[in-house]
Design a protein around this motif. Structure first.
Motif, PDB file in Angstrom:
ATOM      1  N   MET A  67       0.825  -1.204   0.000  1.00  0.00           N
ATOM      2  CA  MET A  67       0.000   0.000   0.000  1.00  0.00           C
ATOM      3  C   MET A  67       0.867   1.266   0.000  1.00  0.00           C
ATOM      4  O   MET A  67       0.554   2.253  -0.666  1.00  0.00           O
ATOM      5  CB  MET A  67      -0.933  -0.009   1.214  1.00  0.00           C
ATOM      6  CG  MET A  67      -1.853   1.201   1.282  1.00  0.00           C
ATOM      7  SD  MET A  67      -2.905   1.394  -0.169  1.00  0.00           S
ATOM      8  CE  MET A  67      -4.010  -0.001   0.068  1.00  0.00           C
ATOM      9  N   LYS A  68       1.958   1.244   0.798  1.00  0.00           N
ATOM     10  CA  LYS A  68       2.850   2.395   0.840  1.00  0.00           C
ATOM     11  C   LYS A  68       3.463   2.661  -0.533  1.00  0.00           C
ATOM     12  O   LYS A  68       3.647   3.814  -0.931  1.00  0.00           O
ATOM     13  CB  LYS A  68       3.957   2.173   1.882  1.00  0.00           C
ATOM     14  CG  LYS A  68       3.474   2.230   3.325  1.00  0.00           C
ATOM     15  CD  LYS A  68       4.639   2.073   4.287  1.00  0.00           C
ATOM     16  CE  LYS A  68       4.166   2.154   5.731  1.00  0.00           C
ATOM     17  NZ  LYS A  68       5.295   1.982   6.684  1.00  0.00           N
ATOM     18  N   TYR A  69       3.769   1.571  -1.230  1.00  0.00           N
ATOM     19  CA  TYR A  69       4.353   1.696  -2.572  1.00  0.00           C
ATOM     20  C   TYR A  69       3.378   2.404  -3.505  1.00  0.00           C
ATOM     21  O   TYR A  69       3.742   3.329  -4.244  1.00  0.00           O
ATOM     22  CB  TYR A  69       4.697   0.308  -3.101  1.00  0.00           C
ATOM     23  CG  TYR A  69       5.185   0.283  -4.529  1.00  0.00           C
ATOM     24  CD1 TYR A  69       6.500   0.590  -4.830  1.00  0.00           C
ATOM     25  CD2 TYR A  69       4.321  -0.047  -5.569  1.00  0.00           C
ATOM     26  CE1 TYR A  69       6.954   0.569  -6.140  1.00  0.00           C
ATOM     27  CE2 TYR A  69       4.761  -0.068  -6.878  1.00  0.00           C
ATOM     28  CZ  TYR A  69       6.076   0.238  -7.153  1.00  0.00           C
ATOM     29  OH  TYR A  69       6.515   0.217  -8.457  1.00  0.00           O
ATOM     30  N   ILE A  70       2.091   1.998  -3.470  1.00  0.00           N
ATOM     31  CA  ILE A  70       1.076   2.600  -4.340  1.00  0.00           C
ATOM     32  C   ILE A  70       0.847   4.058  -3.974  1.00  0.00           C
ATOM     33  O   ILE A  70       0.748   4.931  -4.847  1.00  0.00           O
ATOM     34  CB  ILE A  70      -0.236   1.801  -4.255  1.00  0.00           C
ATOM     35  CG1 ILE A  70      -0.027   0.385  -4.805  1.00  0.00           C
ATOM     36  CG2 ILE A  70      -1.350   2.510  -5.023  1.00  0.00           C
ATOM     37  CD1 ILE A  70      -1.239  -0.507  -4.675  1.00  0.00           C
ATOM     38  N   LEU A  71       0.785   4.352  -2.663  1.00  0.00           N
ATOM     39  CA  LEU A  71       0.585   5.731  -2.230  1.00  0.00           C
ATOM     40  C   LEU A  71       1.748   6.620  -2.650  1.00  0.00           C
ATOM     41  O   LEU A  71       1.548   7.783  -3.031  1.00  0.00           O
ATOM     42  CB  LEU A  71       0.422   5.782  -0.702  1.00  0.00           C
ATOM     43  CG  LEU A  71      -0.880   5.178  -0.149  1.00  0.00           C
ATOM     44  CD1 LEU A  71      -0.864   5.192   1.370  1.00  0.00           C
ATOM     45  CD2 LEU A  71      -2.083   5.945  -0.684  1.00  0.00           C
ATOM     46  N   LYS A  72       2.954   6.058  -2.590  1.00  0.00           N
ATOM     47  CA  LYS A  72       4.124   6.819  -3.015  1.00  0.00           C
ATOM     48  C   LYS A  72       4.044   7.136  -4.502  1.00  0.00           C
ATOM     49  O   LYS A  72       4.350   8.251  -4.936  1.00  0.00           O
ATOM     50  CB  LYS A  72       5.391   6.027  -2.701  1.00  0.00           C
ATOM     51  CG  LYS A  72       6.678   6.740  -3.114  1.00  0.00           C
ATOM     52  CD  LYS A  72       7.902   5.903  -2.770  1.00  0.00           C
ATOM     53  CE  LYS A  72       9.176   6.605  -3.223  1.00  0.00           C
ATOM     54  NZ  LYS A  72      10.385   5.787  -2.922  1.00  0.00           N
ATOM     55  N   LYS A  73       3.620   6.149  -5.291  1.00  0.00           N
ATOM     56  CA  LYS A  73       3.500   6.361  -6.735  1.00  0.00           C
ATOM     57  C   LYS A  73       2.407   7.377  -7.061  1.00  0.00           C
ATOM     58  O   LYS A  73       2.559   8.200  -7.965  1.00  0.00           O
ATOM     59  CB  LYS A  73       3.213   5.028  -7.430  1.00  0.00           C
ATOM     60  CG  LYS A  73       4.398   4.081  -7.479  1.00  0.00           C
ATOM     61  CD  LYS A  73       5.510   4.667  -8.310  1.00  0.00           C
ATOM     62  CE  LYS A  73       6.713   3.744  -8.386  1.00  0.00           C
ATOM     63  NZ  LYS A  73       7.806   4.326  -9.198  1.00  0.00           N
ATOM     64  N   ILE A  74       1.290   7.313  -6.326  1.00  0.00           N
ATOM     65  CA  ILE A  74       0.204   8.268  -6.556  1.00  0.00           C
ATOM     66  C   ILE A  74       0.662   9.683  -6.190  1.00  0.00           C
ATOM     67  O   ILE A  74       0.340  10.659  -6.887  1.00  0.00           O
ATOM     68  CB  ILE A  74      -1.040   7.867  -5.751  1.00  0.00           C
ATOM     69  CG1 ILE A  74      -1.624   6.561  -6.303  1.00  0.00           C
ATOM     70  CG2 ILE A  74      -2.096   8.971  -5.797  1.00  0.00           C
ATOM     71  CD1 ILE A  74      -2.787   6.021  -5.500  1.00  0.00           C
ATOM     72  N   SER A  75       1.432   9.800  -5.104  1.00  0.00           N
ATOM     73  CA  SER A  75       1.961  11.113  -4.715  1.00  0.00           C
ATOM     74  C   SER A  75       2.882  11.669  -5.796  1.00  0.00           C
ATOM     75  O   SER A  75       2.828  12.863  -6.120  1.00  0.00           O
ATOM     76  CB  SER A  75       2.721  10.999  -3.388  1.00  0.00           C
ATOM     77  OG  SER A  75       1.878  10.535  -2.358  1.00  0.00           O
ATOM     78  N   THR A  76       3.714  10.789  -6.354  1.00  0.00           N
ATOM     79  CA  THR A  76       4.591  11.213  -7.450  1.00  0.00           C
ATOM     80  C   THR A  76       3.784  11.667  -8.649  1.00  0.00           C
ATOM     81  O   THR A  76       4.109  12.664  -9.309  1.00  0.00           O
ATOM     82  CB  THR A  76       5.520  10.052  -7.853  1.00  0.00           C
ATOM     83  OG1 THR A  76       6.273   9.625  -6.710  1.00  0.00           O
ATOM     84  CG2 THR A  76       6.482  10.484  -8.950  1.00  0.00           C
ATOM     85  N   LEU A  77       2.689  10.950  -8.951  1.00  0.00           N
ATOM     86  CA  LEU A  77       1.817  11.311 -10.067  1.00  0.00           C
ATOM     87  C   LEU A  77       1.227  12.708  -9.852  1.00  0.00           C
ATOM     88  O   LEU A  77       1.211  13.537 -10.777  1.00  0.00           O
ATOM     89  CB  LEU A  77       0.713  10.271 -10.221  1.00  0.00           C
ATOM     90  CG  LEU A  77      -0.324  10.488 -11.334  1.00  0.00           C
ATOM     91  CD1 LEU A  77      -0.795   9.149 -11.880  1.00  0.00           C
ATOM     92  CD2 LEU A  77      -1.550  11.248 -10.804  1.00  0.00           C
ATOM     93  N   ILE A  78       0.746  12.969  -8.648  1.00  0.00           N
ATOM     94  CA  ILE A  78       0.124  14.266  -8.359  1.00  0.00           C
ATOM     95  C   ILE A  78       1.143  15.397  -8.490  1.00  0.00           C
ATOM     96  O   ILE A  78       0.853  16.448  -9.082  1.00  0.00           O
ATOM     97  CB  ILE A  78      -0.492  14.250  -6.950  1.00  0.00           C
ATOM     98  CG1 ILE A  78      -1.666  13.269  -6.905  1.00  0.00           C
ATOM     99  CG2 ILE A  78      -0.956  15.648  -6.547  1.00  0.00           C
ATOM    100  CD1 ILE A  78      -2.222  13.041  -5.515  1.00  0.00           C
ATOM    101  N   ILE A  79       2.342  15.178  -7.948  1.00  0.00           N
ATOM    102  CA  ILE A  79       3.392  16.203  -8.047  1.00  0.00           C
ATOM    103  C   ILE A  79       3.768  16.450  -9.505  1.00  0.00           C
ATOM    104  O   ILE A  79       3.941  17.599  -9.936  1.00  0.00           O
ATOM    105  CB  ILE A  79       4.628  15.775  -7.226  1.00  0.00           C
ATOM    106  CG1 ILE A  79       4.290  15.752  -5.731  1.00  0.00           C
ATOM    107  CG2 ILE A  79       5.794  16.726  -7.483  1.00  0.00           C
ATOM    108  CD1 ILE A  79       5.375  15.148  -4.868  1.00  0.00           C
ATOM    109  N   THR A  80       3.874  15.356 -10.271  1.00  0.00           N
ATOM    110  CA  THR A  80       4.225  15.490 -11.689  1.00  0.00           C
ATOM    111  C   THR A  80       3.173  16.298 -12.440  1.00  0.00           C
ATOM    112  O   THR A  80       3.510  17.208 -13.213  1.00  0.00           O
ATOM    113  CB  THR A  80       4.371  14.095 -12.332  1.00  0.00           C
ATOM    114  OG1 THR A  80       5.378  13.355 -11.640  1.00  0.00           O
ATOM    115  CG2 THR A  80       4.753  14.226 -13.798  1.00  0.00           C
TER     116      THR A  80
END
Length: 317
Positions: free
Chosen positions: A1-14
């Motif tokens: 779950m942490k991995y997915i949340l990290k990726k989603i956070s990266t997506l939002i920042i991008t």
């Protein structure tokens, strides 16, 4: 779950950085929609009045905040060329672009995997050598040139369709899909060639690993080894490659739509740039960027599901 949340956070920042770049890039270049609307002979007073009406004389930060706030609510502004909300304009074009991309992606999956697997099995045979020649050839031909060839052969010579005679989805669904198949083929063929080459190489590389020799020594057939072991491992790097292919297809229909006279997002972008309709341009660019980063997110998640050995910190490598 942490991995997915990290990726989603990266997506939002991008995407946030993309909005900044997209908005500021079209605000700092010379000219704006006012000059396109009023023409070169407009008086300075008329220009200033229209700029004030459209809020173009406000500071850049205020205009960006106003635009971003609207985007977050689904409001991409007003098209100065068409005098209608940008979202209404995009929604009429999305049907063409999405269906064109969807048909292309289906063709890529439908042909590249069987051909790639068969070519890998028939190593150095006639079929394999033929596929090597064809993949190298079609990888070198750009989609717009293939589109011109298809138009010449099937449209002008064989008269299977009328070049430029687009039929909308609402008017006739059958003719709509019949017309889209030709630009979809033009987009798909180079991608099929790339995927076949990549999959063939990935399977060949796996066939030389130690686990394959161990499976052979236990009496497993070549077909059984290929299906049960090799394909799963060979498809792991192919997934990342296919993610890039799909993102490219979804975002890269601009030139093909010009060749086949399709009223999709690509043509809309070209016309909007020519008329300095920056609200439309910004919305289309944001659409393309969203497609790319979302596909990359899905690929990273799928990559990790297939291969749990991928580090949580580094993601797909």
């Amino acid at each position: 779950m942490k991995y997915i949340l990290k990726k989603i956070s990266t997506l939002i920042i991008t995407l946030f950085l993309v909005t900044i770049f997209t908005f500021t890039a079209f605000q700092v270049i010379p000219g704006d929609s006012v000059s396109s609307t009023l023409g070169m002979d407009a008086s300075p007073e008329a220009i200033q009045a229209l700029r004030h009406e459209r809020g173009l004389d406000d500071p850049l930060v205020i205009r960006y905040g106003r635009w971003l706030g609207g985007v977050l609510k689904g409001d991409f502004g007003e098209s100065t060329q068409y005098n209608m909300p940008v979202w209404n304009l995009l929604s009429t074009r999305l049907t063409v672009t999405i269906w064109l991309a969807a048909i292309s992606i289906v063709l890529i999956f439908l042909f590249s995997f069987p051909i790639g697997i068969l070519s890998a099995k028939k190593e150095d045979g006639f079929f394999d050598r033929l596929m090597v020649f064809l993949t190298q050839t079609f990888m070198a031909i750009p989609p717009f040139f293939l589109g011109m060839i298809l138009t010449l052969v099937f449209g002008v010579c064989l008269k299977w369709f009328i070049p430029g005679n687009y039929v909308s989805f609402q008017e006739d669904k059958g003719k709509f899909f019949a017309y889209l198949i030709y630009p979809a083929i033009a987009m798909a063929i180079p991608k099929i060639a790339m995927t076949v080459k990549f999959l063939r190489s990935s399977i060949r590389r796996q066939m030389h690993f130690e686990y394959v020799r161990t499976a052979k020594s236990k009496g497993n057939s070549k077909r059984g080894i290929l299906v049960k072991h090799v394909l799963k491992n060979a498809c792991i790097p192919v997934i990342t490659f296919l993610g890039m292919i799909i993102a490219d297809v979804l975002a890269g229909s601009i030139i093909i739509e010009q060749v086949f006279n399709l009223p999709g997002m690509g043509r809309l972008l070209v016309v909007a740039i020519a008329n300095r309709d920056y609200a439309v341009v910004q919305a289309v660019v944001l659409y393309i960027a969203t497609i790319v980063v979302v596909i990359n997110l899905l690929v990273d998640i799928l990559y990790r599901v297939i291969d749990p050995r991928i580090s949580k910190e580094g993601g797909a490598r």
